[in-house]
Structures are given as structure tokens and as C-alpha cells.
Scaffold this motif. Structure first.
Motif, PDB file in Angstrom:
ATOM      1  N   ASP A  52       0.799  -1.232   0.000  1.00 57.90           N
ATOM      2  CA  ASP A  52       0.000   0.000   0.000  1.00 57.90           C
ATOM      3  C   ASP A  52       0.827   1.276   0.000  1.00 57.90           C
ATOM      4  O   ASP A  52       0.504   2.229  -0.704  1.00 57.90           O
ATOM      5  N   ASP A  53       1.879   1.309   0.774  1.00 55.77           N
ATOM      6  CA  ASP A  53       2.706   2.512   0.863  1.00 55.77           C
ATOM      7  C   ASP A  53       4.114   2.280   0.336  1.00 55.77           C
ATOM      8  O   ASP A  53       5.030   3.042   0.636  1.00 55.77           O
ATOM      9  N   ALA A  54       4.288   1.253  -0.453  1.00 55.15           N
ATOM     10  CA  ALA A  54       5.617   0.878  -0.932  1.00 55.15           C
ATOM     11  C   ALA A  54       6.091   1.786  -2.059  1.00 55.15           C
ATOM     12  O   ALA A  54       5.295   2.316  -2.840  1.00 55.15           O
ATOM     13  N   ASP A  55       7.390   1.926  -2.133  1.00 56.41           N
ATOM     14  CA  ASP A  55       8.029   2.602  -3.257  1.00 56.41           C
ATOM     15  C   ASP A  55       7.969   1.634  -4.438  1.00 56.41           C
ATOM     16  O   ASP A  55       8.478   0.511  -4.357  1.00 56.41           O
ATOM     17  N   LEU A  56       7.365   2.043  -5.525  1.00 56.72           N
ATOM     18  CA  LEU A  56       7.205   1.159  -6.671  1.00 56.72           C
ATOM     19  C   LEU A  56       8.535   0.748  -7.301  1.00 56.72           C
ATOM     20  O   LEU A  56       8.582  -0.146  -8.135  1.00 56.72           O
ATOM     21  N   HIS A  57       9.622   1.402  -6.896  1.00 60.55           N
ATOM     22  CA  HIS A  57      10.938   1.060  -7.417  1.00 60.55           C
ATOM     23  C   HIS A  57      11.671   0.041  -6.550  1.00 60.55           C
ATOM     24  O   HIS A  57      12.796  -0.343  -6.855  1.00 60.55           O
ATOM     25  N   GLU A  58      11.041  -0.408  -5.469  1.00 62.38           N
ATOM     26  CA  GLU A  58      11.628  -1.443  -4.613  1.00 62.38           C
ATOM     27  C   GLU A  58      11.844  -2.706  -5.449  1.00 62.38           C
ATOM     28  O   GLU A  58      10.954  -3.108  -6.211  1.00 62.38           O
ATOM     29  N   PRO A  59      12.987  -3.361  -5.317  1.00 63.12           N
ATOM     30  CA  PRO A  59      13.228  -4.598  -6.074  1.00 63.12           C
ATOM     31  C   PRO A  59      12.161  -5.674  -5.810  1.00 63.12           C
ATOM     32  O   PRO A  59      11.775  -6.392  -6.735  1.00 63.12           O
ATOM     33  N   GLN A  62       9.130  -5.031  -7.916  1.00 64.74           N
ATOM     34  CA  GLN A  62       9.393  -5.415  -9.308  1.00 64.74           C
ATOM     35  C   GLN A  62       9.297  -6.919  -9.488  1.00 64.74           C
ATOM     36  O   GLN A  62       8.696  -7.401 -10.447  1.00 64.74           O
ATOM     37  N   ARG A  63       9.847  -7.696  -8.552  1.00 68.53           N
ATOM     38  CA  ARG A  63       9.796  -9.160  -8.656  1.00 68.53           C
ATOM     39  C   ARG A  63       8.353  -9.661  -8.537  1.00 68.53           C
ATOM     40  O   ARG A  63       7.946 -10.572  -9.249  1.00 68.53           O
ATOM     41  N   LEU A  64       7.595  -9.071  -7.621  1.00 66.18           N
ATOM     42  CA  LEU A  64       6.185  -9.433  -7.453  1.00 66.18           C
ATOM     43  C   LEU A  64       5.424  -9.147  -8.752  1.00 66.18           C
ATOM     44  O   LEU A  64       4.673  -9.994  -9.252  1.00 66.18           O
ATOM     45  N   PHE A  65       5.626  -7.963  -9.295  1.00 71.42           N
ATOM     46  CA  PHE A  65       4.990  -7.572 -10.557  1.00 71.42           C
ATOM     47  C   PHE A  65       5.381  -8.535 -11.678  1.00 71.42           C
ATOM     48  O   PHE A  65       4.514  -9.021 -12.417  1.00 71.42           O
TER      49      PHE A  65
END
Length: 139
Positions: A52-59, A62-65
Motif C-alpha cells: 500500500d505505501d511501498a516505493d514502486l521502485h523497490e526490487p 518489481q519481482r512481485l509484478f
């Protein structure tokens, strides 16, 4: 590769599990975040409210996506379990854009014109399986 990618919302987890189980019982394979295994960095974000409040650039994000999008691409069909949030609706749009048969199951709060992407909308998991069997989509 799976027969179905099942999407929905964490707050509707019980209904998603019911749909996944009904598909399992009918002999179909499915991928859903409710039982997907994620690596350590991604699993923190895959829990309720984890992103919910995560930085979308967190690795891990990206892996989840990447994992979920690959599973969506690899699935033959798509199921949206309603009610669902924005992310699940985006997944529905991606699935439709990829040319997959899209199905919806659950209560409909209000009519949406873009729900025309769904081949059928059913009220519950049992009705979905019956519809899939009748349409010869589930063999």
C-alpha cells in the motif's frame, strides 16, 4: 502454464479461495496470489496491505509484478472474483488485451460498460464451473 489466472482483492480472500478450489475440483490448474509462492523480498509486499505505501521502485515490488504478470501471460483464461480492487481490474484489462477469455464471479455492485470484456459473469464459484463446463471451456 495454468488454465486460469484468478484475480481479486485480499479483502475478498475467502471467495478467491473458493473459486480456486472449485477450479481445482474440476481438474483445472490455476494461479492466484492467494497461494502463489514469492521470494523473500517480494513476499513482504504480497501480504494484505504490504504494498500500500511501498516505493514502486523497490526490487521486491518489481519481482512481485514480474512474477504475477508472467503468470497472467502464461494462463489460458482469466477469472476476476468480485468485489475486487483497481489492481485486479487492471489485470482483467491486461488479460482481455492479451486475447484471453475473461470470466467474472461474484456480486456486481453496479453495472460497468467495460464489464463487456467478460464472456460471462456468474454469482458464485459453482455457477462459474457449471458455465465453463457448458461452454466447453473447461474439459
Amino acid at each position: 502454464m495454468s488454465d486460469f489466472f484468478v484475480a481479486g482483492s485480499w479483502r475478498n480472500r475467502a471467495a478467491i479461495v473458493e473459486v480456486v478450489q472449485a477450479l481445482d475440483d474440476a481438474g483445472a490448474s490455476s494461479y492466484s496470489f492467494v497461494r502463489a509462492e514469492y521470494d523473500e523480498g517480494a513476499s513482504d509486499f504480497a501480504r494484505p496491505g504490504g504494498a500500500d505505501d511501498a516505493d514502486l521502485h523497490e526490487p521486491g515490488i518489481q519481482r512481485l509484478f514480474d512474477q504475477d504478470l508472467a503468470a497472467l501471460r502464461d494462463a489460458d483464461q482469466f477469472v476476476l472474483v468480485l468485489p475486487a480492487g483497481a489492481a485486479a481490474h487492471i489485470e482483467a484489462g491486461i488479460a482481455y488485451g492479451l486475447g484471453k477469455h475473461c470470466w467474472a464471479v461474484g456480486p456486481i455492485d453496479r453495472s460497468e460498460t467495460l464489464y463487456r470484456i467478460f464472456t460471462a459473469m456468474t454469482g458464485d464459484a459453482a455457477s462459474l464451473v457449471q458455465h465453463l463446463e457448458r461452454s466447453r471451456t473447461l474439459q
